[in-house]
Design an enzyme around this catalytic site. Structure first.
Site, PDB file in Angstrom:
ATOM      1  N   HIS A 294      -1.362   0.793  -9.797  1.00 46.89           N
ATOM      2  CA  HIS A 294      -2.095  -0.126  -8.856  1.00 46.89           C
ATOM      3  C   HIS A 294      -2.741  -1.238  -9.376  1.00 46.89           C
ATOM      4  O   HIS A 294      -4.016  -1.271  -9.455  1.00 46.89           O
ATOM      5  CB  HIS A 294      -3.176   0.621  -8.109  1.00 46.89           C
TER       6      HIS A 294
ATOM      7  N   ARG B 296       0.868  -1.077   0.035  1.00 42.58           N
ATOM      8  CA  ARG B 296       0.023  -0.189  -0.054  1.00 42.58           C
ATOM      9  C   ARG B 296       0.826   1.306  -0.095  1.00 42.58           C
ATOM     10  O   ARG B 296       2.005   1.151   0.523  1.00 42.58           O
ATOM     11  CB  ARG B 296      -0.909   0.182   1.488  1.00 42.58           C
TER      12      ARG B 296
HETATM   13  P1  NDP Z   1      -2.501 -11.415   4.574  1.00 43.40           P
HETATM   14  O1  NDP Z   1      -3.129 -10.883   5.637  1.00 43.40           O
HETATM   15  O2  NDP Z   1      -2.498 -13.009   4.047  1.00 43.40           O
HETATM   16  O3  NDP Z   1      -0.814 -11.246   4.914  1.00 43.40           O
HETATM   17  C1  NDP Z   1      -0.244  -9.903   5.635  1.00 43.40           C
HETATM   18  C2  NDP Z   1       0.871 -10.452   6.039  1.00 43.40           C
HETATM   19  O4  NDP Z   1       1.586  -9.140   6.530  1.00 43.40           O
HETATM   20  C3  NDP Z   1       1.151 -11.298   7.209  1.00 43.40           C
HETATM   21  O5  NDP Z   1       2.043 -12.035   6.845  1.00 43.40           O
HETATM   22  C4  NDP Z   1       1.271 -10.595   8.241  1.00 43.40           C
HETATM   23  O6  NDP Z   1       2.055 -11.127   9.325  1.00 43.40           O
HETATM   24  C5  NDP Z   1       2.277  -9.227   7.556  1.00 43.40           C
HETATM   25  N1  NDP Z   1       1.781  -8.200   8.654  1.00 43.40           N
HETATM   26  C6  NDP Z   1       1.050  -7.380   8.907  1.00 43.40           C
HETATM   27  N2  NDP Z   1       1.120  -6.529   9.824  1.00 43.40           N
HETATM   28  C7  NDP Z   1       2.607  -6.720  10.347  1.00 43.40           C
HETATM   29  C8  NDP Z   1       3.421  -6.031  10.951  1.00 43.40           C
HETATM   30  N3  NDP Z   1       3.083  -4.976  11.814  1.00 43.40           N
HETATM   31  N4  NDP Z   1       4.686  -6.503  10.989  1.00 43.40           N
HETATM   32  C9  NDP Z   1       5.020  -7.545  10.196  1.00 43.40           C
HETATM   33  N5  NDP Z   1       4.323  -8.145   9.451  1.00 43.40           N
HETATM   34  C10 NDP Z   1       3.049  -7.788   9.098  1.00 43.40           C
HETATM   35  O7  NDP Z   1      -2.713 -10.555   3.226  1.00 43.40           O
HETATM   36  P2  NDP Z   1      -2.234 -10.833   1.710  1.00 43.40           P
HETATM   37  O8  NDP Z   1      -0.971 -11.464   1.533  1.00 43.40           O
HETATM   38  O9  NDP Z   1      -3.390 -11.577   1.030  1.00 43.40           O
HETATM   39  O10 NDP Z   1      -2.269  -9.182   1.167  1.00 43.40           O
HETATM   40  C11 NDP Z   1      -1.153  -8.475   1.695  1.00 43.40           C
HETATM   41  C12 NDP Z   1      -1.412  -7.098   1.170  1.00 43.40           C
HETATM   42  O11 NDP Z   1      -1.212  -6.869  -0.308  1.00 43.40           O
HETATM   43  C13 NDP Z   1      -2.979  -6.496   1.103  1.00 43.40           C
HETATM   44  O12 NDP Z   1      -3.295  -6.081   2.601  1.00 43.40           O
HETATM   45  C14 NDP Z   1      -3.054  -5.387   0.216  1.00 43.40           C
HETATM   46  O13 NDP Z   1      -2.496  -4.089   1.048  1.00 43.40           O
HETATM   47  C15 NDP Z   1      -1.875  -5.575  -0.853  1.00 43.40           C
HETATM   48  N6  NDP Z   1      -2.393  -5.932  -2.098  1.00 43.40           N
HETATM   49  C16 NDP Z   1      -2.085  -5.003  -3.167  1.00 43.40           C
HETATM   50  C17 NDP Z   1      -2.388  -5.490  -4.390  1.00 43.40           C
HETATM   51  C18 NDP Z   1      -2.284  -4.370  -5.416  1.00 43.40           C
HETATM   52  O14 NDP Z   1      -2.764  -4.656  -6.506  1.00 43.40           O
HETATM   53  N7  NDP Z   1      -1.122  -3.601  -5.411  1.00 43.40           N
HETATM   54  C19 NDP Z   1      -3.430  -6.462  -4.585  1.00 43.40           C
HETATM   55  C20 NDP Z   1      -3.732  -7.330  -3.433  1.00 43.40           C
HETATM   56  C21 NDP Z   1      -3.097  -7.198  -2.208  1.00 43.40           C
HETATM   57  P3  NDP Z   1       1.463 -12.356  10.170  1.00 43.40           P
HETATM   58  O15 NDP Z   1       0.881 -13.487   9.403  1.00 43.40           O
HETATM   59  O16 NDP Z   1       2.559 -13.032  11.133  1.00 43.40           O
HETATM   60  O17 NDP Z   1       0.142 -11.656  11.058  1.00 43.40           O
HETATM   61  C1  OXD Z   2      -6.145  -5.355  -3.288  1.00 42.52           C
HETATM   62  C2  OXD Z   2      -5.691  -4.391  -4.307  1.00 42.52           C
HETATM   63  O1  OXD Z   2      -6.097  -4.986  -1.920  1.00 42.52           O
HETATM   64  O2  OXD Z   2      -6.221  -4.514  -5.458  1.00 42.52           O
HETATM   65  O3  OXD Z   2      -6.557  -6.445  -3.655  1.00 42.52           O
HETATM   66  O4  OXD Z   2      -5.076  -3.564  -3.805  1.00 42.52           O
END
Ligand code: NDP
Ligand code: OXD
Length: 314
Positions: free
Chosen positions: A277, A229
């Site tokens: 994005h 993000r």
């Molecule tokens: P998940 O919820 O599966 O994974 C999130 C990860 O972030 C977990 O490993 C979690 O750790 C880690 N995390 C969260 N907070 C912290 C922290 N404070 N410190 C360290 N690690 C942290 O989400 P996804 O993998 O499905 O998606 C991740 C993000 O990707 C979405 O939230 C979105 O913002 C972004 N995204 C962007 C897209 C785009 O088109 N640019 C498309 C899709 C998603 P733990 O498991 O240990 O809690």
């Molecule tokens: C998502 C994105 O969160 O597209 O899936 O940013």
């Protein structure tokens, strides 16, 4: 009658509506803001809803985020106290990993340099590094981080991950927590950010973090690749780091303000590659089936899948 409300001010709702009705002709699909009697709405399917829009849906049963991230729901005001289900789907996951692996390979093979040489009609080659010599660090060990890490490892990169809690990703080393961050950064030539935006991760990509990345790698300096993000990145610090050479380059899919304003320096910075994005778009051809499956489960009294922890914010 099951009433669905589509809240997607930035997207065309037509393909979502058509697919929902094809899957479940018994649905009534309303499109915000023409939502009729708000008290009749059972399920809201949302992407970047307008501020306060969800609050009036007094009999809502479930909110579906039409992306993997859910920050767009929390930043639009306090949502009603109902489960929030996010997208976890192989289509979206595969798209993100394609984007991450593609950019890691483009950095490895220095496509920026070879594009310049082609423009200059120069036939010249260097001793380019091998993938195994490049240390990639993936922030996020969730659905997207884990998949991207595994696919980067298949390409031969020396991959490690960092997350909030301990995880087992097989042969890929996983660092975790604040204590694990410094050693993780110290072994990272390409930093891939796939973190959600929460109070804890806001501005995590800052000057202090850039200064801790490895400087002894084969790429001449560390790279940042952010598809998590925009709110994760301190954009002034990032531009300073690019200008000063603390960062060798950046590949950015997300920004604090989207669409990226025309006056932003990121558009023209010679060390920046950007995409709008779209590293992993939400494709209704794949994702409507997922949402319908979850609604079917809810109606049959089965637990919903991929429910967000509202306290954690992801
Ligand atoms: P998940 O919820 O599966 O994974 C999130 C990860 O972030 C977990 O490993 C979690 O750790 C880690 N995390 C969260 N907070 C912290 C922290 N404070 N410190 C360290 N690690 C942290 O989400 P996804 O993998 O499905 O998606 C991740 C993000 O990707 C979405 O939230 C979105 O913002 C972004 N995204 C962007 C897209 C785009 O088109 N640019 C498309 C899709 C998603 P733990 O498991 O240990 O809690
Ligand atoms: C998502 C994105 O969160 O597209 O899936 O940013």
């Amino acid at each position: 009658m099951t009433v669905i409300c589509l809240m997607m001010p930035d997207w065309d709702p037509a393909p979502w509506q058509a697919r929902l009705l094809a899957a479940r002709p018994d649905f009534e699909v309303r499109i915000w803001p023409e939502a009729g009697n708000a008290a009749e709405i059972d399920f809201a399917l949302v992407w970047k809803p307008e501020r306060g829009a969800l609050a009036g849906l007094e009999n809502l049963k479930v909110i579906f985020s039409l992306g993997a991230g859910v920050d767009h729901i929390f930043t639009a005001g306090d949502p009603p106290d109902v489960p929030i289900v996010r997208i976890v789907d192989p289509d979206l996951t595969a798209r993100m990993s394609e984007w991450v692996v593609m950019h890691a390979l483009m950095i490895l093979r220095d496509t920026r340099k070879y594009a310049r040489l082609q423009r200059e009609k120069v036939w010249s080659t260097d001793e380019d590094p091998a993938a195994r010599e490049v240390r990639v660090g993936v922030m996020g060990t969730g659905v997207l981080g884990a998949d991207a890490a595994k696919k980067l490892a298949v390409m031969g990169f020396d991959v490690a991950c960092w997350g909030r809690t301990e995880k087992d990703l097989g042969t890929i080393p996983v660092f975790h927590g604040r204590d694990g961050l410094t050693p993780f950064l110290a072994r990272t030539d390409i930093l891939v950010s796939l973190l959600p935006h929460t109070a804890e991760t806001e501005n995590i990509l800052d000057a202090d973090l850039f200064g801790k990345l490895a400087r002894d790698g084969v790429l001449g300096g560390p790279w940042l690749v952010n598809a998590g993000r925009g709110a994760l990145q301190d954009e002034d610090a990032m531009l300073d780091a690019l200008d000063s050479g603390t960062l060798e380059g950046a590949v950015l899919d997300v920004f604090r303000t989207e669409p990226l304003p025309p006056e932003s320096r990121f558009w023209t910075h010679p060390k920046v590659t950007l995409t709008p994005h779209n590293s992993a778009i939400s494709d209704p051809r794949a994702l409507v089936d997922y949402v319908v499956r979850q609604i079917d489960r809810f109606e049959r009294g089965l637990p919903l899948e991929n429910v967000v922890d509202a306290q954690r914010g992801y």
